[in-house]
Design a protein around this motif. Structure first.
Motif, PDB file in Angstrom:
ATOM      1  N   VAL A   1       0.853  -1.191   0.000  1.00 18.88           N
ATOM      2  CA  VAL A   1       0.000   0.000   0.000  1.00 18.88           C
ATOM      3  C   VAL A   1       0.884   1.235   0.000  1.00 18.88           C
ATOM      4  CG1 VAL A   1      -1.823   1.214   1.252  1.00 18.88           C
ATOM      5  CG2 VAL A   1      -1.746  -1.293   1.296  1.00 18.88           C
ATOM      6  N   LYS A   2       0.765   2.064  -1.049  1.00 20.53           N
ATOM      7  CA  LYS A   2       1.606   3.258  -1.186  1.00 20.53           C
ATOM      8  C   LYS A   2       0.784   4.499  -0.883  1.00 20.53           C
ATOM      9  CE  LYS A   2       5.359   5.492  -2.768  1.00 20.53           C
ATOM     10  NZ  LYS A   2       4.992   6.883  -2.814  1.00 20.53           N
ATOM     11  N   THR A   3       1.197   5.229   0.148  1.00 20.06           N
ATOM     12  CA  THR A   3       0.573   6.504   0.493  1.00 20.06           C
ATOM     13  C   THR A   3       1.178   7.589  -0.384  1.00 20.06           C
ATOM     14  OG1 THR A   3       0.147   5.763   2.759  1.00 20.06           O
ATOM     15  CG2 THR A   3       0.188   8.148   2.385  1.00 20.06           C
ATOM     16  N   ALA A   4       0.350   8.514  -0.836  1.00 22.58           N
ATOM     17  CA  ALA A   4       0.791   9.570  -1.756  1.00 22.58           C
ATOM     18  C   ALA A   4       1.790  10.513  -1.100  1.00 22.58           C
ATOM     19  CB  ALA A   4      -0.412  10.351  -2.269  1.00 22.58           C
TER      20      ALA A   4
ATOM     21  N   ALA B   1      -0.873  13.518   3.737  1.00 20.48           N
ATOM     22  CA  ALA B   1      -1.426  12.342   3.046  1.00 20.48           C
ATOM     23  C   ALA B   1      -1.525  11.124   3.953  1.00 20.48           C
ATOM     24  CB  ALA B   1      -0.589  12.004   1.818  1.00 20.48           C
ATOM     25  N   GLY B   2      -0.658  11.034   4.962  1.00 22.32           N
ATOM     26  CA  GLY B   2      -0.630   9.869   5.848  1.00 22.32           C
ATOM     27  C   GLY B   2      -1.834   9.812   6.759  1.00 22.32           C
TER      28      GLY B   2
ATOM     29  N   GLU C   1       2.235   6.201   6.237  1.00 21.04           N
ATOM     30  CA  GLU C   1       2.759   7.564   6.325  1.00 21.04           C
ATOM     31  C   GLU C   1       3.017   8.123   4.930  1.00 21.04           C
ATOM     32  OE1 GLU C   1       3.044   9.447   9.220  1.00 21.04           O
ATOM     33  OE2 GLU C   1       1.882   7.738   9.900  1.00 21.04           O
ATOM     34  N   ARG C   2       3.124   9.438   4.832  1.00 21.41           N
ATOM     35  CA  ARG C   2       3.329  10.125   3.560  1.00 21.41           C
ATOM     36  C   ARG C   2       4.489   9.519   2.763  1.00 21.41           C
ATOM     37  NH1 ARG C   2       4.445  16.631   2.755  1.00 21.41           N
ATOM     38  NH2 ARG C   2       4.989  16.499   0.552  1.00 21.41           N
TER      39      ARG C   2
ATOM     40  N   TRP D   1      -6.690  10.361   4.470  1.00 20.64           N
ATOM     41  CA  TRP D   1      -5.631   9.558   3.856  1.00 20.64           C
ATOM     42  C   TRP D   1      -5.666   9.715   2.350  1.00 20.64           C
ATOM     43  CZ3 TRP D   1      -5.993   3.717   2.679  1.00 20.64           C
ATOM     44  CH2 TRP D   1      -4.732   3.187   2.387  1.00 20.64           C
ATOM     45  N   CYS D   2      -4.500   9.926   1.746  1.00 20.50           N
ATOM     46  CA  CYS D   2      -4.398   9.989   0.286  1.00 20.50           C
ATOM     47  C   CYS D   2      -3.630   8.759  -0.194  1.00 20.50           C
ATOM     48  CB  CYS D   2      -3.722  11.278  -0.180  1.00 20.50           C
ATOM     49  SG  CYS D   2      -3.881  11.531  -1.959  1.00 20.50           S
ATOM     50  N   LEU D   3      -4.356   7.846  -0.821  1.00 28.17           N
ATOM     51  CA  LEU D   3      -3.796   6.577  -1.294  1.00 28.17           C
ATOM     52  C   LEU D   3      -3.317   6.727  -2.731  1.00 28.17           C
ATOM     53  CD1 LEU D   3      -3.373   3.474  -1.131  1.00 28.17           C
ATOM     54  CD2 LEU D   3      -5.770   3.243  -1.807  1.00 28.17           C
TER      55      LEU D   3
END
Length: 134
Positions: free
Chosen positions: A7-10, A15-16, A45-46, A78-80
């Motif tokens: 899972v990659k956070t933006a 974003a986190g 986390e970001r 959260w920004c995924l």
């Protein structure tokens, strides 16, 4: 079957998230049910990649995923960026782009996203779902 979920956070401001993240994998033969993505350390986390191994029944080809959070904590928004699911035994790899906020106040204002594999048009996937239901 072991499924590796990355899972990659933006890489965006704030974003986190500190919320609890869950995922459901939908396969050609069945679905995983809601699976909590838990681990040690500060996850999601970001600009970070968080990785998890899920031991599940064989789901066949992964056709879509649903990823969500419980809105817990102060920094729940959260920004995924994306999710990659790999069936470890077969090596089948599926990339699910998102690049969206999962938040009550931003984006579509929902705490979940349903994502389709990269390279598949949503219309095709929805048409396939409709055909299954007939």
């Amino acid at each position: 079957t072991t499924y590796k979920v990355e899972v990659k956070t933006a890489d965006k401001f704030a974003a986190g998230t500190d919320a609890n993240i869950s995922i459901t994998l939908y396969g050609a033969t069945s679905d995983s049910g809601k699976q909590a993505l838990k681990g040690s350390g500060n996850l999601f986390e970001r600009n970070e990649l968080s990785s998890f191994d899920l031991e599940l029944a064989d789901l066949g080809r992964i056709v879509k995923i649903r990823i969500e959070h419980d809105n817990a904590g102060l920094g729940a928004s959260w920004c995924l960026e994306y999710v990659v699911v790999t069936a470890v035994e077969s090596g089948d790899k599926y990339t699910f782009p998102c690049n969206q906020w999962i938040d009550k106040k931003k984006g579509n204002k929902e705490l979940f996203r349903v994502l389709w594999p990269e390279g598949r048009k949503v219309e095709e996937a929805e048409q396939e779902e409709e055909e299954k239901g007939e």
